[in-house]
Scaffold this active site. Structure first.
Site, PDB file in Angstrom:
ATOM      1  N   LYS A 227      27.863  66.683  75.306  1.00 17.21           N
ATOM      2  CA  LYS A 227      27.212  67.872  76.312  1.00 17.21           C
ATOM      3  C   LYS A 227      27.835  69.271  76.216  1.00 17.21           C
ATOM      4  CE  LYS A 227      26.933  64.228  80.028  1.00 17.21           C
ATOM      5  NZ  LYS A 227      27.107  64.083  81.208  1.00 17.21           N
ATOM      6  N   CYS A 228      27.927  69.360  75.135  1.00 19.21           N
ATOM      7  CA  CYS A 228      28.518  70.811  74.564  1.00 19.21           C
ATOM      8  C   CYS A 228      27.277  71.759  74.614  1.00 19.21           C
ATOM      9  CB  CYS A 228      29.090  70.606  73.085  1.00 19.21           C
ATOM     10  SG  CYS A 228      30.039  72.281  72.779  1.00 19.21           S
ATOM     11  N   LEU A 229      27.642  72.943  74.918  1.00 21.84           N
ATOM     12  CA  LEU A 229      26.392  73.798  74.992  1.00 21.84           C
ATOM     13  C   LEU A 229      26.670  74.784  73.679  1.00 21.84           C
ATOM     14  CD1 LEU A 229      26.945  75.217  78.714  1.00 21.84           C
ATOM     15  CD2 LEU A 229      25.230  73.618  77.768  1.00 21.84           C
TER      16      LEU A 229
END
Length: 94
Positions: free
Chosen positions: A92-94
Site C-alpha cells: 500500500k505504498c504510494l
C-alpha cells in the site's frame, strides 16, 4: 503469486543507497532498516508504516511517530526504508 527475492544486501549497499537518497545513516536509521529487513525475512512482506511504528515503539524507550519517520526519511518513508533495506516496497505504498 510470485514473491520477489530479497536483494543481495549488506551495510555498504545500504549506505550507498541512503547516500543516493540524500540520507546520512545514523543509529535511528539503522534501527528502522534492520527492523524492516527482519520483518520481511520473517513474514515475507515489507512492514506497513503503522506496524513498523508500533513494533519499534514497543522495543524502544524513545518513541517515534510518522513525523519522526519523515524527518529521517524525508522523500517518502516507505519507499526509502524499503530501498535502503533492500526489500520490496509495501503493497500500500504510494
Amino acid at each position: 503469486m510470485m514473491i520477489k527475492k530479497i536483494k543481495k544486501w549488506n551495510k555498504k549497499y545500504a549506505i550507498n543507497v541512503a547516500k543516493n537518497e540524500g540520507i546520512k545513516m545514523q543509529s535511528k536509521h539503522w534501527n528502522i532498516i534492520y527492523f524492516a529487513r527482519n520483518f520481511y525475512l520473517k513474514f515475507n512482506m515489507s512492514p506497513p508504516i503503522r506496524i513498523l511504528l508500533i513494533a519499534i515503539n514497543k522495543k524502544s524507550q524513545k518513541k517515534i511517530n510518522s513525523f519522526s519517520l519523515i524527518k529521517l526519511f524525508p522523500k517518502n518513508p516507505s519507499m526509502q526504508i524499503s530501498k535502503i533495506a533492500g526489500i520490496p516496497k509495501p503493497n500500500k505504498c504510494l
